[in-house]
Design a protein around this motif. Structure first.
Motif, mmCIF file in Angstrom:
data_model
loop_
_atom_site.group_PDB
_atom_site.id
_atom_site.type_symbol
_atom_site.label_atom_id
_atom_site.label_comp_id
_atom_site.label_asym_id
_atom_site.label_seq_id
_atom_site.Cartn_x
_atom_site.Cartn_y
_atom_site.Cartn_z
ATOM 1 N N ALA A 1 0.878 -1.177 0.000
ATOM 2 C CA ALA A 1 0.000 0.000 0.000
ATOM 3 C C ALA A 1 0.906 1.216 0.000
ATOM 4 C CB ALA A 1 -0.916 0.009 1.224
ATOM 5 N N PRO A 2 0.451 2.352 -0.553
ATOM 6 C CA PRO A 2 1.285 3.555 -0.594
ATOM 7 C C PRO A 2 1.865 3.897 0.777
ATOM 8 C CG PRO A 2 -0.686 3.878 -1.899
ATOM 9 C CD PRO A 2 -0.860 2.570 -1.185
ATOM 10 N N GLY A 3 3.159 4.142 0.811
ATOM 11 C CA GLY A 3 3.838 4.509 2.048
ATOM 12 C C GLY A 3 4.375 3.343 2.837
ATOM 13 N N THR B 1 6.631 -0.173 3.426
ATOM 14 C CA THR B 1 7.865 -0.784 2.937
ATOM 15 C C THR B 1 7.562 -1.863 1.914
ATOM 16 O OG1 THR B 1 8.979 -0.325 5.039
ATOM 17 C CG2 THR B 1 9.942 -2.034 3.629
ATOM 18 N N ALA B 2 6.469 -2.598 2.134
ATOM 19 C CA ALA B 2 6.104 -3.672 1.205
ATOM 20 C C ALA B 2 5.858 -3.138 -0.202
ATOM 21 C CB ALA B 2 4.867 -4.411 1.707
ATOM 22 N N GLN B 3 5.356 -1.914 -0.316
ATOM 23 C CA GLN B 3 5.123 -1.339 -1.639
ATOM 24 C C GLN B 3 6.450 -1.075 -2.352
ATOM 25 O OE1 GLN B 3 1.941 -0.559 -3.201
ATOM 26 N NE2 GLN B 3 3.418 -0.617 -4.883
ATOM 27 N N VAL B 4 7.423 -0.561 -1.622
ATOM 28 C CA VAL B 4 8.748 -0.316 -2.203
ATOM 29 C C VAL B 4 9.364 -1.636 -2.651
ATOM 30 C CG1 VAL B 4 11.065 0.565 -1.749
ATOM 31 C CG2 VAL B 4 9.068 1.759 -0.803
ATOM 32 N N GLU B 5 9.262 -2.654 -1.818
ATOM 33 C CA GLU B 5 9.828 -3.956 -2.160
ATOM 34 C C GLU B 5 9.103 -4.575 -3.355
ATOM 35 O OE1 GLU B 5 9.599 -6.196 1.422
ATOM 36 O OE2 GLU B 5 11.295 -5.169 2.358
ATOM 37 N N LEU B 6 7.784 -4.381 -3.419
ATOM 38 C CA LEU B 6 7.022 -4.902 -4.558
ATOM 39 C C LEU B 6 7.427 -4.188 -5.841
ATOM 40 C CD1 LEU B 6 4.799 -6.684 -5.737
ATOM 41 C CD2 LEU B 6 3.134 -4.930 -5.055
ATOM 42 N N ASP B 7 7.593 -2.875 -5.780
ATOM 43 C CA ASP B 7 8.038 -2.130 -6.966
ATOM 44 C C ASP B 7 9.408 -2.629 -7.429
ATOM 45 O OD1 ASP B 7 5.718 -0.644 -6.835
ATOM 46 O OD2 ASP B 7 6.659 1.092 -5.858
#
Length: 227
Positions: free
Chosen positions: A203-205, A207-213
């Motif tokens: 979800a935006p903001g 850490t999991a979103q950064v790792e997914l990207d």
């Protein structure tokens, strides 16, 4: 004593070592340096172990192999027992990447020109350290086991590391520039597993979103957009 058997990850480490003098840091049983001597990959070695039990085991195994003249066992922490310039290369295996990066950061002038490293988790901290400290990533392996084991060879060199040229940096640091270009089945499975694991957490903001990207950027390099 016959030449000791190594598991697949240490066989990969062994294949990337060739030097007149070599140090194995945190050696445990000393099987790797014994094999290095037996196969003529090194002329002499220094075995460093901090903990008393493994230190005694390493000394026993070197004595049983009758290699005391070419393998010296020293007690101590990290590169501390070595003198600057004493060895041409060193290996650090079987530890977390953060622990390995810490050992390298504390080594100072004792660091040799070549390093072969096998962390037990994501090697991103090691690749980040190498880029900041004048080492180029010259070879990588990914070895199947309880999880995919990365094995890295670093060599001291000037300028920017060409291994990262033309790749998304976050993905190359996480998954490895050479490994991304090779695109093995094992790496593809690892990246897809990350995508599956991270997608419901992102979800935006977060850490999991950064790792997914980062994982999705790796998929783009690998030429995959879906199964």
């Amino acid at each position: 004593m016959n030449a000791p058997t190594l598991d697949a990850r240490l066989e990969a480490v062994l294949s990337l070592i060739c030097a007149e003098s070599h140090a194995d840091i945190g050696s445990d049983h000393a099987k790797l340096p014994i094999r290095l001597i037996r196969e003529g990959r090194i002329g002499r070695g220094v075995i460093v172990e901090l903990n008393p039990g493994p230190l005694a085991l390493a000394r026993r195994n070197v004595a049983r192999a009758r290699l005391e003249a070419v393998l010296e066992v020293r007690g101590g922490d990290g590169f501390g027992p070595l003198a600057p310039g004493e060895v041409e290369s060193a290996s650090v295996t079987g530890m977390g990447a953060g622990t390995v990066a810490g050992i390298l950061s504390r080594a100072g002038e004792r660091l040799p020109p070549a390093l072969v490293l096998q962390p037990n988790d994501s090697p991103a901290p090691i690749r980040t350290w190498a880029r900041a400290n004048g080492y180029h990533l010259t070879a990588e392996r990914l070895i199947p086991g309880h999880w995919p084991y990365p094995v890295l060879r670093l060599e001291r060199a000037g300028g920017n590391d060409p291994a990262y040229a033309g790749l998304p940096l976050a993905a190359a640091l996480r998954y490895g520039p050479h490994l991304l270009r090779e695109g093995s089945t094992l790496l593809r499975r690892q990246v897809w597993d990350d995508v599956v694991r991270l997608t419901p957490l992102a979800a935006p903001g977060r850490t999991a979103q950064v790792e997914l990207d980062t994982a999705r950027a790796a998929l783009d390099v690998l030429g995959e957009t879906g199964r």
